[in-house]
Motif scaffolding. Structure first.
Motif, short mmCIF file in Angstrom:
data_model
loop_
_atom_site.label_atom_id
_atom_site.label_comp_id
_atom_site.label_asym_id
_atom_site.label_seq_id
_atom_site.Cartn_x
_atom_site.Cartn_y
_atom_site.Cartn_z
N ILE A 95 0.86 -1.19 0.00
CA ILE A 95 0.00 0.00 0.00
C ILE A 95 0.89 1.23 0.00
CG2 ILE A 95 -1.78 1.28 1.25
CD1 ILE A 95 -2.68 -1.36 2.48
N GLN A 96 0.68 2.08 -0.99
CA GLN A 96 1.38 3.36 -1.07
C GLN A 96 0.54 4.42 -0.35
OE1 GLN A 96 3.97 3.65 -3.96
NE2 GLN A 96 3.99 1.44 -3.83
N VAL A 97 1.19 5.23 0.49
CA VAL A 97 0.46 6.19 1.31
C VAL A 97 0.98 7.59 1.01
CG1 VAL A 97 -0.21 6.87 3.64
CG2 VAL A 97 0.20 4.46 3.12
N LEU A 98 0.06 8.49 0.74
CA LEU A 98 0.38 9.90 0.55
C LEU A 98 -0.32 10.71 1.64
CD1 LEU A 98 -0.09 10.36 -3.32
CD2 LEU A 98 2.03 9.91 -2.09
N LEU A 99 0.40 11.69 2.17
CA LEU A 99 -0.18 12.64 3.11
C LEU A 99 -0.06 14.02 2.48
CD1 LEU A 99 -1.34 13.51 5.84
CD2 LEU A 99 1.00 13.55 6.74
N ASN A 100 -1.21 14.60 2.18
CA ASN A 100 -1.24 15.90 1.50
C ASN A 100 -0.36 15.89 0.25
OD1 ASN A 100 -2.95 16.96 3.50
ND2 ASN A 100 -1.20 17.51 4.79
N ASN A 101 -0.54 14.78 -0.52
CA ASN A 101 0.15 14.59 -1.81
C ASN A 101 1.65 14.35 -1.67
OD1 ASN A 101 -2.23 14.85 -3.33
ND2 ASN A 101 -2.05 17.09 -3.32
N GLU A 102 2.13 14.08 -0.46
CA GLU A 102 3.54 13.77 -0.25
C GLU A 102 3.67 12.33 0.24
OE1 GLU A 102 6.09 15.69 -0.89
OE2 GLU A 102 4.97 17.52 -1.38
N THR A 103 4.67 11.61 -0.30
CA THR A 103 4.87 10.22 0.11
C THR A 103 5.28 10.17 1.58
OG1 THR A 103 5.55 9.62 -2.12
CG2 THR A 103 6.19 8.12 -0.34
N VAL A 104 4.69 9.25 2.31
CA VAL A 104 4.96 9.11 3.73
C VAL A 104 6.12 8.16 3.95
CG1 VAL A 104 4.04 8.26 5.93
CG2 VAL A 104 2.60 9.61 4.41
N GLN A 105 7.10 8.58 4.76
CA GLN A 105 8.22 7.74 5.16
C GLN A 105 8.01 7.34 6.62
OE1 GLN A 105 10.54 6.69 3.05
NE2 GLN A 105 9.69 7.95 1.38
N PHE A 106 7.66 6.08 6.83
CA PHE A 106 7.37 5.61 8.18
C PHE A 106 8.66 5.39 8.97
CE2 PHE A 106 3.52 4.42 5.87
CZ PHE A 106 2.54 4.81 6.77
N SER A 107 8.55 5.56 10.29
CA SER A 107 9.65 5.29 11.21
C SER A 107 9.17 4.31 12.27
CB SER A 107 10.14 6.57 11.89
OG SER A 107 10.59 7.51 10.94
N TYR A 108 10.08 3.43 12.68
CA TYR A 108 9.69 2.42 13.66
C TYR A 108 9.56 3.05 15.05
CZ TYR A 108 9.59 -1.80 16.47
OH TYR A 108 9.21 -2.78 17.35
N SER A 109 8.47 2.74 15.72
CA SER A 109 8.23 3.22 17.08
C SER A 109 8.41 2.08 18.06
CB SER A 109 6.81 3.79 17.20
OG SER A 109 6.45 3.94 18.56
N GLU A 110 9.41 2.22 18.95
CA GLU A 110 9.59 1.20 19.97
C GLU A 110 8.44 1.19 20.95
OE1 GLU A 110 13.31 1.27 21.89
OE2 GLU A 110 14.49 1.27 20.05
N ASP A 111 7.81 2.33 21.12
CA ASP A 111 6.68 2.42 22.04
C ASP A 111 5.50 1.60 21.53
OD1 ASP A 111 5.06 3.25 24.15
OD2 ASP A 111 4.35 4.97 23.04
#
Length: 958
Positions: free
Chosen positions: A480-496
């Motif tokens: 799944i490709q995700v855009l936020l306000n037409n910008e590609t989202v780069q996810f970061s891992y959350s240890e929490d």
């Protein structure tokens, strides 16, 4: 050159002080209890008090506050049973109406504005070279304190101050003596053992002037401490070990925290069960910050019903999990919820919602750790709970989900399920309230070569003060490709959270088995991919009810109007597939879609196959699919339309999972009613009755030697010992969902029930059991008020023994008193007769009979009493006159004013010699040597203000 004298701090009414005095021989002040504690030696003390005898004492408990008027003759050893600061420790007597004491506390936790405190800080920095900011300070003034025994006209009094101050980690004492105000007549004291200094009781002590003669020890206003440039000032550092004061950190945090009413509006309740918590997208599991405070498995709430501080799991307790709201409230706040097993333990509000991938310390958990774990005092936990109100599940409303999956099968917010195989972009949902609006679009494509469609993209837009648009697009590998306000989202891992996340103000994106967007902590859209098909679940909070339109229906708990078209008209829910298809096409978006890219090829005259046609064309295939799909119409349709049974079964699984989620979200545990706080006095039996409300609700029984909980909710507690235990009351309903009530057991073991202080408790090893403190009455003491008054606890006069039943023995010969307080007997005033013509002179503990001046030349004894006895030659030095005691015939010296010993060898004391005008002015060279056991210190101690009465031609030896 004599140093200038120090000045006392303003005291009395003028200094804003409070007066405290009792017209008794001994008295103690009330207890002072600095919230941050007072570091002294290696310990952090809870309380202190001052006595009339110049002491400031740190008692082991509030129920043991002795005062010994007699200092040890050799000074402090550091191992005294009572830690204390001795400002001027000697037997004082305020009983005759002379003198008083004053005190004032200064709490400067947040700022230092008091001039007294500022001056204390500057003195510490000046003389000890230590930068210092006080957090708590106590000033005590003994004004015109008279020595024992006092008289109503007593003018030989002493005035002095002690200032104790701490920043929570370090502590200091300043002792100040009024210039010319230290006037006790030490020559008349029964025991001139005044003590100045301190003892921590654990090996840290200091004595001041102890080895000096009384003339020096009783006039500290005329002496200077090492490194001081003024007289009458001593400064000590009292702590001997560096420490972290968690009381201080907790109180400093509390001091900066605003009232919850300023930030806790619009915060939700906790889900009532763990299944609800796992399925409510507005919450996410939290592992806690990477460096969150270590600690035990959990900490129970505080005492006496006054503290509902939260229980927070530590790394050791894997059965307890924490849930957090995924987005902050408009005020930036959030909620945390704790679950044990499948049940809610409790929840609490947090003022500062933190990012789930934040790598620094979790400030909310850190504050809890300070106040509720490290301090170990329930009252601090109660203060924490005032700033972080507790939250249960009262008022919790699960979100209502709607979804679309497979060859699109749609379930509306009201639970109506239908199939719509339109091709293109469609409005799934329009929702709005007074402040916000929400739009969800879906994009379909043809399913392979079949005359059916499936979703390949979704776009959601949330509008409040800003506009946020999220787009999900199906990739070639079921990604799944995700855009936020037409910008590609780069996810970061959350240890929490244990997942990949992306946060932007107003929306949290979580990339797990599905990609979920939570808008403003309220609306959630979860999109998943399987077999080249996207599925969506959209969850709305309750306040959007009666405010929705689109293919997901009109949300009003009535499915009958779910097929409402944009023009407001509706078709019946039992309409044919063709009619439903026509209805769905009315929600086609056209050009005004939310997607970043238009459709590759607009739909032209696409007409799907309907299930009725597929059945007519091949009844046997229909029956086979119906058998394999266990009657699921969605599975049958997808299998027949695509020729792919696996796709149909996948659709069936998605449909079943969706329904199970809806069921779990709406399944509630029982509600337990009854007081969670239980108190007991010693071994009394306590009975409580609890109720569980809900279908088929019953309690889980518990049986132990001292605690019994029955299935109907009857609890019986009969304390037998003080071994810690942890018990939660658990009730389970017919749906097998349970509820927990955390019980708080408080045991009082005092001698009498009226002595129990249930508001002051200690938690036993982080269990459900707490012990109440005792407030002793009737002369008893000790932690449980079971220790009778110890007649020896107040000490006895030096040299007087103490019987544990009768108390102090008689005063030494020549003294009078009760054995604790002793004073000289004036034998001469009582009519003691000296033989012959000798004169009676009183001395401490005795008296002296001496010859009259006119009879110095007569034979020894001023008569015949001593017969042939005479004074040894040279018995008295430096012009002293020798005479024989009329009774014992022992030689005794009458010395010039400067000398204080038996043979007129050691000079000292305060006197002003009278000049002799009949003598010529001469320069005399003095040769100083030591005689017998006179020490250099004894000689040097008499340097200041020493005057010698000299006669011409006299050789003087000291």
């Amino acid at each position: 050159m004599t140093e200038p004298a120090t000045s006392l701090y303003p005291f009395g009414v003028e200094g804003g002080d409070q007066e405290y005095v009792q017209r008794t021989v001994d008295f103690n002040s009330p207890l002072f209890k600095p919230e941050i504690g007072f570091p002294f030696g290696k310990s952090l003390h809870d309380a202190l008090y001052f006595t009339d005898n110049g002491q400031i004492i740190f008692p082991p408990t509030d129920n043991y506050v002795p005062s010994n008027p007699n200092p040890p003759p050799r000074g402090f050893t550091g191992r005294e049973s009572l830690p204390m600061v001795a400002a001027f420790w000697d037997d004082a007597d305020f009983s005759k109406g002379v003198g008083t004491t004053w005190y004032q506390e200064y709490s400067t936790l947040s700022s230092t504005q008091e001039s007294v405190v500022q001056d204390v800080e500057s003195k510490i920095e000046k003389y000890l070279k230590i930068p210092y900011v006080a957090k708590w300070t106590l000033k005590v003034t003994w004004e015109k304190a008279p020595a024992y025994p006092s008289r109503r006209d007593d003018s030989q009094t002493s005035t002095y101050q002690a200032v104790l101050t701490t920043d929570g980690n370090r502590s200091f004492a300043l002792l100040l003596y009024q210039d010319g105000g230290m006037r006790w007549d030490y020559t008349k004291l029964a025991a001139a053992n005044v003590l100045i200094g301190f003892s921590s009781g654990n090996g840290y002590a200091q004595n001041e002037l102890t080895q000096k003669p009384p003339a020096v020890r009783y006039r500290p206003d005329q002496e200077s401490s090492t490194g001081s440039d003024v007289r009458g000032l001593w400064i000590y550092r009292l702590d001997s070990r560096s420490r972290v004061n968690y009381r201080l950190q907790c109180l400093a945090w509390l001091d900066t925290e605003p009232a919850p009413a300023t930030w806790n509006s619009q915060l939700p309740a906790c889900p009532c069960s763990r299944p609800q918590a796992e399925l409510d997208p507005r919450y996410r599991w939290s592992r806690g910050a990477k460096d969150s405070p270590p600690g035990p498995g959990m900490v129970p709430p505080c005492s006496g019903g006054s503290c509902d501080a939260p229980t927070i799991p530590g790394p050791a307790d894997t059965s307890v999990r924490m849930l957090r709201t995924v987005s902050p409230s408009p005020a930036g706040a959030g909620v945390r919820c704790l679950y044990r097993g499948g049940s809610l333990l409790e929840g609490w509000q947090e003022r500062t919602w933190s990012l789930p991938f934040h790598t620094t310390t979790d400030r909310e958990l850190e504050a809890f750790d300070w106040c509720c774990r490290r301090v170990g005092k329930p009252l601090f936990c109660a203060r924490f709970a005032e700033k972080r109100p507790r939250v249960g599940c009262e008022g919790y409303v699960p979100p209502t989900p709607a979804g679309a999956f497979g060859d699109p099968h749609i379930t509306t917010l009201d639970g109506l399920t239908y199939t719509f195989n339109g091709l293109g972009d469609f409005v799934l949902l329009l929702a709005s309230d007074a402040q916000t609006s929400f739009i969800l679009h879906g994009r379909t494509a043809q399913t392979g070569m079949a005359q059916a469609t499936n979703f390949v993209g979704f776009a959601a837009q949330y509008i409040s003060t800003t506009t946020t648009t999220v787009e999900w697009t199906l990739g070639s590998q079921d990604d799944i490709q995700v855009l936020l306000n037409n910008e590609t989202v780069q996810f970061s891992y959350s240890e929490d959270l244990g997942d990949e996340v992306y946060y932007s103000p107003g929306v949290l994106l979580v990339n797990a088995s599905s990609v979920t967007a939570v808008f403003n902590g309220s609306i959630a859209v979860s999109v998943s991919a399987s077999s080249g098909i996207l599925s969506v679940v959209c969850s709305l909070p309750d306040w959007y009810r009666n405010s929705t339109r689109g293919l997901l229906g009109v949300w009003d708990h009535d499915p009958a109007d779910d097929f409402q078209m944009p023009n407001g008209t509706s078709i019946p829910v039992n309409s044919s597939e063709e009619e439903i298809y026509s209805y769905g096409m009315t929600w086609a978006v056209g050009e005004h879609h939310l997607f970043s890219q238009p459709l590759d090829s607009p739909a032209l005259n696409f007409t799907p196959f309907f299930l009725s046609r597929l059945r007519q064309e091949n009844e046997s295939q229909y029956q086979l699919a119906a058998l394999q799909c266990h009657g699921s119409k969605e599975c049958i349709y997808d299998s027949l339309s695509t020729g792919n049974l696996a796709l149909g079964l996948a659709t069936q699984s998605l449909a079943a999972d969706f329904q199970q989620r809806k069921t779990a979200l709406n399944a509630f545990p029982p509600i337990i009613t009854g007081d969670a706080s239980i108190t007991a006095f010693r071994t009394e039996k306590v009975r409580r009755q609890y109720r569980a409300l809900g279908a088929g609700a019953r309690f889980i029984p518990h049986l132990s030697p001292e605690l019994n909980i029955s299935e109907n909710g009857t609890l019986i507690w009969k304390p037998r010992e003080i071994a810690p235990f942890t018990i939660n009351l658990e009730a389970v309903g017919s749906n097998n969902i349970s509820a927990l009530l955390q019980l708080r057991f408080t045991l009082c073991r005092c001698s009498r029930s009226q002595e129990c202080d249930y508001g002051n408790t200690v938690i036993l090893r982080e269990s459900s059991l707490q012990l109440a403190a005792c407030r002793c009455e009737s002369g008893y003491s000790g932690p449980l008020c079971r220790d009778p008054l110890d007649p020896c606890s107040q000490g006895c006069f030096p040299g007087v023994g103490c019987d544990p039943f009768r108390g102090c023995g008689p005063c030494p010969a020549g003294l009078t008193g009760d054995g604790q307080h002793c004073s000289d007997i004036d034998e001469c005033a009582q009519g003691m007769e000296c033989p012959g013509n000798s004169t009676c002179t009183n001395t401490v503990g005795s008296y002296v009979c001496s010859c009259l001046a006119s009879e110095q030349g007569e034979r020894p004894g001023c008569g015949s009493a001593c017969g042939y006895h005479s004074c040894p030659e040279g018995y008295c030095s430096n012009g002293g006159h020798c005479h024989l005691h009329p009774t014992t015939c022992a030689p005794t010296c009458t010395c010039p004013p400067a000398f204080t010993d038996q043979h007129c060898l050691v000079a000292g004391g305060d006197f002003q010699p009278l000049p002799s005008t009949g003598l010529p002015r001469r320069s005399i060279q003095m040769r100083v040597k030591t005689l017998q056991n006179t020490t250099a210190e004894e000689v040097n101690s008499t340097d200041r203000q020493r005057w010698l009465h000299l006669r011409a031609g006299v050789r003087v030896c000291l």
